[in-house]
Design an enzyme around this catalytic site. Structure first.
Site, PDB file in Angstrom:
ATOM      1  N   ASN A   1       0.839   6.563  -1.366  1.00  0.00           N
ATOM      2  CA  ASN A   1       0.827   5.711  -2.557  1.00  0.00           C
ATOM      3  C   ASN A   1       2.170   5.719  -3.277  1.00  0.00           C
ATOM      4  OD1 ASN A   1      -1.834   5.311  -1.928  1.00  0.00           O
ATOM      5  ND2 ASN A   1      -2.660   6.479  -3.629  1.00  0.00           N
TER       6      ASN A   1
ATOM      7  N   GLU B   1      -2.754   8.805   8.435  1.00  0.00           N
ATOM      8  CA  GLU B   1      -3.277   9.721   7.413  1.00  0.00           C
ATOM      9  C   GLU B   1      -4.671  10.141   7.833  1.00  0.00           C
ATOM     10  OE1 GLU B   1      -3.134   8.957   3.212  1.00  0.00           O
ATOM     11  OE2 GLU B   1      -1.292   7.775   3.370  1.00  0.00           O
TER      12      GLU B   1
ATOM     13  N   ASN C   1       2.056   0.833   2.622  1.00  0.00           N
ATOM     14  CA  ASN C   1       1.002   1.844   2.638  1.00  0.00           C
ATOM     15  C   ASN C   1      -0.258   1.317   1.958  1.00  0.00           C
ATOM     16  OD1 ASN C   1       0.053   4.836   2.744  1.00  0.00           O
ATOM     17  ND2 ASN C   1      -0.251   4.257   0.619  1.00  0.00           N
ATOM     18  N   GLU C   2      -1.380   1.377   2.656  1.00  0.00           N
ATOM     19  CA  GLU C   2      -2.708   1.094   2.096  1.00  0.00           C
ATOM     20  C   GLU C   2      -2.718  -0.139   1.194  1.00  0.00           C
ATOM     21  OE1 GLU C   2      -4.343   4.620   0.310  1.00  0.00           O
ATOM     22  OE2 GLU C   2      -4.505   5.665   2.225  1.00  0.00           O
TER      23      GLU C   2
END
Length: 512
Positions: free
Chosen positions: A72, A292, A172-173
């Protein structure tokens, strides 16, 4: 006593063991970087501020590739903040983890640390608050030999030779509403496509990872991958997966079966990627980056010992957050998650356990104090050491147990490899049973087992229980010890797995 019969055959293999399967993750979060891998003034720190006691454990862990700098964190990060003289670097607010980032540790420091650790770099770029221009700029800064403004700036900052970072994450995400700069699949797919093109214009030899779903329970799971890959299929090499597991409300049976979800997640993403391939008439296959994964007890970040809310803690530098203390049960689960990754090694080519030090990590360190191995360190390190050569396709006939989330699940979970060069077969086994040992019989087809080279087990320590952990006072309470009674006789191996245990058996074999 429960029972399992496993059959392996020399001629039935899945693929080569991907060395990047044994990766880890360093994020600017909590104490992973600061007082983790980097602590100037620590008695074990070198002239760069790198903790050598932690580095020694990283090498023992066997991590092959490290994802950096987030997570994050990367979605609000300006990579330029971490280069140049430290005294000139800005202090910033990090909204992802509500901390103050000093930028004392940045790209150059991580490259130098990685070279000491002997690990490959997997660099993540910010596609939350930034975009195409910053993406191509960091590739030029890192990889171009020289003669341009950014490559010459790298040389001025102390690295004349290029970093040659070949593995890059496109954000990311981005499917997560919690993410800074969260986007729809359509928005992200177009941005990732254009960023990938721009990055490859600078360095055509890089490998790129598109963001997949943050977990298999996301409401957009499946549709997200389909949309993103429809845009990026020709530009990327991998699509990512993230997954964390924990025990809920004492349901240890479902927790021990977590790898069933990992299997489902992997196989679903493979199916989706291959469907996009067929629809688009593409020739290549998209592989998977499970960048992850771990056990993570998501109690929230506003706990008494891990305050996160500004009203409780204010903005602080590297506070203690999600510093889970891992027990025997967690180590067995991690062993089964590793088994799932290895069994899918024909398509899962990269995996990064999150994170490396202190933050949900196999290694724990104290500021100005010691470092030690958590329980989950041991299955990872042994698999990284011994899983080499070819992945064997197994037939498993195991007694089962019922659990609320996954129904009937094998009590014995296993993966195996064969290294033809050394003549060694390695088996990685877990007994999910809480009360009974498991009698395991392994049929070795095409092999003549000469002897057992190594047999080790992680189990509940004497006088302990399934919640036993390693800590500062007892850093070696839970670890690997000899597994007694493992016997190989030609085409057969027999062993007994203690209740709630993870084990490794390495055989010296000849082909027959």
């Amino acid at each position: 006593m429960s029972r399992a019969r496993i059959t392996l055959d020399r001629d039935f293999t899945i693929g080569d063991v991907p060395r990047r399967l044994f990766g880890s993750f360093v994020e600017h979060m909590g104490r992973c970087v600061y007082t983790g891998i980097y602590e100037p003034g620590h008695p074990e720190a070198d002239g760069n501020g790198f903790r050598q006691d932690v580095l020694k454990l990283v090498k023992e862990l066997g991590a092959t590739v490290i994802r950096y700098p987030g997570g994050n964190f990367v979605s609000g990060y300006d990579w330029e903040d971490g280069i140049g003289p430290r005294q000139d670097r800005p202090r910033r607010l990090d909204g992802a983890w509500h901390t103050v980032e000093t930028n004392a540790f940045g790209l150059h420091e991580f490259v130098d640390w990685s070279r000491q650790a002997g690990t490959e770099i997997m660099e993540a770029i910010n596609l939350g608050t930034r975009g195409v221009d910053a993406a191509r700029a960091i590739v030029e800064y890192a990889n171009h030999p020289g003669g341009t403004r950014l490559s010459d700036l790298r040389a001025k900052n102390g690295h004349k030779d290029p970093f040659n970072i070949k593995l890059w994450c496109l954000g990311n995400e981005m499917d997560g509403p919690w993410q800074i700069g969260h986007k729809t699949a359509e928005e992200y797919g177009r941005l990732a496509q254009e960023a990938a093109k721009a990055m490859r214009f600078v360095d055509p030899d890089i490998e790129l990872v598109a963001c997949g779903s943050s977990n298999s329970g996301m409401p957009t799971f499946g549709a997200w991958e389909q949309t993103v890959l429809a845009h990026t299929y020709d530009e990327v090499d991998y699509v990512s997966l993230h997954a964390y597991y924990q025990e809920h409300d004492g349901d240890v049976g479902s927790f021990l079966a977590s790898a069933v979800d990992t299997d489902y997640f992997i196989e679903s993403v493979i199916a989706t990627a291959d469907a996009v391939r067929a629809k688009g008439k593409h020739r290549k296959h998209i592989n998977l980056s499970f960048d992850e994964w771990n056990v993570w007890y998501q109690r929230g970040l506003d706990t008494e010992d891990q305050p996160h809310n500004v009203s409780k803690a204010g903005w602080r530098e590297h506070p203690r957050v999600i510093e889970d203390k891992y027990n025997v049960t967690d180590a067995v689960v991690v062993g089964t998650l590793l088994n799932s990754l290895l069994r899918h090694g024909d398509r899962v080519k990269i995996a990064n356990q999150a994170q490396l030090v202190n933050v949900i990590a196999p290694i724990f360190s104290e500021e100005n104090g010691p470092a030690w191995r958590q329980t989950i360190f041991h299955p990872f390190s042994r698999m990284a050491e011994l899983a080499k050569g070819r992945i064997l396709q197994l037939s498993v006939d195991s007694d089962k147990y019922a659990n609320a989330r996954f129904g009937d699940t094998d009590l014995v979970d296993v993966s195996a490899t064969w290294n033809e060069e050394t003549g060694r077969v390695a088996l990685f086994l877990a007994n999910r049973g809480l009360d009974e040992a498991a009698d395991v019989e392994v049929a070795l087809r095409g092999f003549d087992a000469q002897r057992v080279l190594r047999a080790e087990v992680l189990e509940i320590p004497e006088g302990g229980d399934r919640f036993s952990i390693n800590d500062r006072e007892n850093p070696g309470r839970v670890g690997l010890k000899p597994l007694e009674g493992a016997k190989a006789n030609g085409s057969e191996l027999r062993l007994s797995l203690p209740a709630l245990s993870w084990a490794v058996v390495e055989l010296d074999v000849q082909k027959n």
